[in-house]
Design a protein around this motif. Structure first.
Motif, PDB file in Angstrom:
ATOM      1  N   LYS A 197      13.704  48.381  -2.184  1.00 25.93           N
ATOM      2  CA  LYS A 197      13.835  49.807  -1.884  1.00 25.93           C
ATOM      3  C   LYS A 197      12.485  50.515  -1.830  1.00 25.93           C
ATOM      4  CE  LYS A 197      18.400  50.058  -4.047  1.00 25.93           C
ATOM      5  NZ  LYS A 197      19.243  50.697  -5.096  1.00 25.93           N
ATOM      6  N   GLY A 198      11.400  49.795  -2.035  1.00 29.80           N
ATOM      7  CA  GLY A 198      10.084  50.420  -2.005  1.00 29.80           C
ATOM      8  C   GLY A 198       9.769  50.970  -0.628  1.00 29.80           C
ATOM      9  N   GLY A 199       9.419  52.245  -0.579  1.00 29.04           N
ATOM     10  CA  GLY A 199       9.097  52.867   0.683  1.00 29.04           C
ATOM     11  C   GLY A 199      10.303  53.250   1.502  1.00 29.04           C
ATOM     12  N   VAL A 200      11.510  52.965   0.982  1.00 28.68           N
ATOM     13  CA  VAL A 200      12.746  53.320   1.675  1.00 28.68           C
ATOM     14  C   VAL A 200      13.373  54.538   1.009  1.00 28.68           C
ATOM     15  CG1 VAL A 200      15.040  52.543   2.374  1.00 28.68           C
ATOM     16  CG2 VAL A 200      13.114  50.948   2.407  1.00 28.68           C
ATOM     17  N   ILE A 201      13.637  54.426  -0.305  1.00 30.94           N
ATOM     18  CA  ILE A 201      14.134  55.583  -1.052  1.00 30.94           C
ATOM     19  C   ILE A 201      13.323  55.812  -2.321  1.00 30.94           C
ATOM     20  CG2 ILE A 201      16.482  55.403  -0.153  1.00 30.94           C
ATOM     21  CD1 ILE A 201      17.258  54.024  -2.778  1.00 30.94           C
ATOM     22  N   SER A 202      12.314  55.000  -2.540  1.00 33.94           N
ATOM     23  CA  SER A 202      11.461  55.165  -3.722  1.00 33.94           C
ATOM     24  C   SER A 202      10.003  55.021  -3.329  1.00 33.94           C
ATOM     25  CB  SER A 202      11.817  54.134  -4.793  1.00 33.94           C
ATOM     26  OG  SER A 202      11.543  52.823  -4.334  1.00 33.94           O
ATOM     27  N   VAL A 203       9.124  55.539  -4.189  1.00 38.40           N
ATOM     28  CA  VAL A 203       7.677  55.530  -3.924  1.00 38.40           C
ATOM     29  C   VAL A 203       6.997  54.576  -4.899  1.00 38.40           C
ATOM     30  CG1 VAL A 203       5.581  56.926  -3.845  1.00 38.40           C
ATOM     31  CG2 VAL A 203       7.776  57.913  -3.124  1.00 38.40           C
ATOM     32  N   ARG A 204       6.250  53.647  -4.358  1.00 41.47           N
ATOM     33  CA  ARG A 204       5.554  52.661  -5.180  1.00 41.47           C
ATOM     34  C   ARG A 204       4.103  53.071  -5.414  1.00 41.47           C
ATOM     35  NH1 ARG A 204       6.594  47.946  -0.980  1.00 41.47           N
ATOM     36  NH2 ARG A 204       6.001  49.735   0.307  1.00 41.47           N
ATOM     37  N   GLY A 205       3.516  52.453  -6.423  1.00 44.71           N
ATOM     38  CA  GLY A 205       2.085  52.628  -6.655  1.00 44.71           C
ATOM     39  C   GLY A 205       1.734  53.967  -7.266  1.00 44.71           C
ATOM     40  N   LYS A 206       0.440  54.237  -7.292  1.00 50.12           N
ATOM     41  CA  LYS A 206      -0.112  55.472  -7.841  1.00 50.12           C
ATOM     42  C   LYS A 206      -0.937  56.177  -6.766  1.00 50.12           C
ATOM     43  CE  LYS A 206      -0.247  53.690 -12.569  1.00 50.12           C
ATOM     44  NZ  LYS A 206      -1.081  53.408 -13.768  1.00 50.12           N
ATOM     45  N   PRO A 207      -1.231  57.479  -6.971  1.00 43.13           N
ATOM     46  CA  PRO A 207      -1.923  58.251  -5.927  1.00 43.13           C
ATOM     47  C   PRO A 207      -3.235  57.646  -5.436  1.00 43.13           C
ATOM     48  CG  PRO A 207      -1.034  59.733  -7.577  1.00 43.13           C
ATOM     49  CD  PRO A 207      -0.796  58.343  -8.087  1.00 43.13           C
ATOM     50  N   LYS A 208      -3.865  56.772  -6.207  1.00 42.01           N
ATOM     51  CA  LYS A 208      -5.111  56.160  -5.751  1.00 42.01           C
ATOM     52  C   LYS A 208      -4.890  55.111  -4.664  1.00 42.01           C
ATOM     53  CE  LYS A 208      -7.854  56.791  -9.984  1.00 42.01           C
ATOM     54  NZ  LYS A 208      -8.625  56.099 -11.041  1.00 42.01           N
ATOM     55  N   SER A 209      -3.680  54.592  -4.579  1.00 44.37           N
ATOM     56  CA  SER A 209      -3.399  53.509  -3.629  1.00 44.37           C
ATOM     57  C   SER A 209      -2.834  54.052  -2.323  1.00 44.37           C
ATOM     58  CB  SER A 209      -2.403  52.527  -4.244  1.00 44.37           C
ATOM     59  OG  SER A 209      -1.149  53.152  -4.453  1.00 44.37           O
ATOM     60  N   ARG A 210      -3.096  53.325  -1.243  1.00 41.58           N
ATOM     61  CA  ARG A 210      -2.589  53.745   0.063  1.00 41.58           C
ATOM     62  C   ARG A 210      -1.074  53.598   0.126  1.00 41.58           C
ATOM     63  NH1 ARG A 210      -1.201  51.377   4.913  1.00 41.58           N
ATOM     64  NH2 ARG A 210      -1.453  52.732   6.740  1.00 41.58           N
TER      65      ARG A 210
END
Length: 456
Positions: free
Chosen positions: A179-192
């Motif tokens: 579900k990453g990038g589909v309905i949830s956000v992965r990573g932290k603000p430093k990452s693309r």
């Protein structure tokens, strides 16, 4: 003879199509996102126009409630005493706490909105006509502030915003498990990947609203909007079909006299006929009495006759569409020459006015305002996340246009779809041709040259 297996060939075609869509998503964003940030900021403010105007201009717009209001003619006289000239419009107080507004063409050539206490006839102050902060915001939002040519950008922006959403949905479409990038956000603000996921998830949740806002904003566009207005209302003096207009008509237009809704921008104003024994006008007080008897929603504007054939026009466009109304009265007899409301519009006119009312946050009250305020904030975040994502991905000394597909034929179907949209919206089609030429003649050769010069 090809050595590529069918599964590999299918994957290659899918990858090529993805690159082609990504490329045009990038171009659409490049054209539209800066424009959409401005629209989101001004639109978010304009959703609360009544509340902000009442706050910012409280000194002239708000009064203390007293027992009884004075006749409109008395209020007009007070305004003219303070600002000599010709009164051309009287606006009825929308609420018991609201001031009356008298529009005056002054002797010095100015056009002023003079605010008068309806209980005491004290002049509270004056502003340039349509000179409130929210009128400025409205003109900035519609680009009317920059003249008729700039307003044509609305159509271009609306078409490219729709393209941006459609290509974005294709890029977002889940192709792998998770579900990453589909309905949830992965990573932290430093990452693309954080900004990529934020952009994708926000886009899929507000994409439908962006398309709705783009389509319902089209009626104000310079080319498409004018043509659809004529189609929706026919050639019946600018009024929707079925409205009785078997009366003498002038060449004056309603939108030049007073702010009006989209459907009646080109409506012509009828003329008064002075019959035997009708040497005098019914006067503003008489006209207001008739409008009140007819049940016009409070806050209506009365445009005053300035010639012998002029009429008293009462018009009001409140949040409740069913209360929209325009009534023209013969200035001598008080007869209703034209009386029309929202229910008199044709099917297309009613649909467009409903869409415009929702677009402006008026149709469903506070819920409508808060929903579209959220959408405006999301649009700004979409633009910011796109910029950050591009900055983190871009190669040095290059724009970072997504790479070309290996098989250029994948562009054919995509361009055919874009061409259909261009035929419906002419200015969008013209801008599409310009972008195709720029891509073909400038961007592609640079990218191909860069690939050839890359070290092997």
């Amino acid at each position: 003879m090809s050595t590529t297996s069918p599964p590999q060939e299918g994957k290659r075609k899918t990858f090529d199509l993805y690159r082609a869509v990504w490329r045009w998503h990038f171009y659409a964003g490049l054209l539209v996102l800066p424009f959409m940030i401005t629209l989101a900021i001004t639109g978010g403010l304009y959703l609360f126009k009544d509340e902000l105007d009442a706050l910012i201009h409280a000194d002239v717009k708000r009064v203390a409630v007293q027992e009884a209001t004075l006749p409109p003619s008395t209020l007009v006289s007070a305004a003219l005493t303070a600002h000599p000239g010709t009164a051309v419009k009287f606006t009825d107080p929308a609420t018991p706490k609201s001031s009356a507004e008298i529009t005056v063409n002054t002797a010095s050539g100015e056009r002023l909105a003079v605010y008068v206490n309806p209980y005491t006839a004290n002049v509270l102050g004056a502003l340039d006509d349509r000179g409130t902060v929210m009128w400025t915001v409205r003109y900035l939002h519609s680009l009317k502030y920059f003249g008729p040519t700039a307003r044509k950008l609305i159509e271009i922006a609306g078409g490219w915003a729709t393209l941006l959403v459609l290509t974005g949905i294709y890029l977002w479409w889940p192709r792998r498990k998770g579900k990453g990038g589909v309905i949830s956000v992965r990573g932290k603000p430093k990452s693309r990947v954080f900004w990529r996921d934020l952009h994708a998830v926000l886009g899929i949740f507000v994409g439908g609203f962006i398309v709705f806002l783009a389509i319902t904003g089209m009626p104000w566009s310079g080319v498409w909007g004018a043509q659809v207005n004529q189609w929706a209302n026919g050639n019946n003096f600018g009024y929707p079909s079925g409205v009785r207009v078997e009366v003498p008509m002038s060449e004056a237009r309603l939108n030049a006299q007073s702010p009006t809704n989209w459907s009646l921008e080109q409506a012509q104003i009828p003329e008064s006929t002075q019959g035997p024994g009708q040497a005098t006008s019914i006067g503003l007080d008489g006209a207001v009495a008739i409008f009140d008897e007819l049940g016009l929603h409070h806050g209506y504007a009365v445009s005053l006759p300035t010639t012998e054939t002029g009429v008293y026009t009462g018009s009001v466009y409140p949040n409740d569409l069913s209360q929209q109304r325009v009534v023209h009265l013969d200035q001598y007899s008080g007869e209703r020459l034209i009386d029309m409301s929202y229910s008199d519009y044709g099917p297309l006119g009613r649909w467009l006015e409903f869409g415009i009312n929702v677009h402006m946050g008026q149709q469903f009250g506070l819920a409508n305002q808060l929903l579209f305020l959220t959408v405006c904030v999301a649009i700004i975040l979409l633009a910011v996340s796109a910029a950050v994502m591009w900055w983190k991905r871009r190669p040095s000394r290059a724009m970072g246009v997504p790479p070309l597909p290996a098989d250029k034929r994948v562009f054919r179907g995509l361009i055919a779809i874009l061409a259909i949209g261009g035929l419906i919206f002419p200015l969008v089609g013209a801008s599409l041709i310009v972008m195709l030429l720029l891509d073909w003649l400038i961007v592609r050769p640079l990218q191909e040259r860069r690939l050839v010069n890359q070290p092997r």
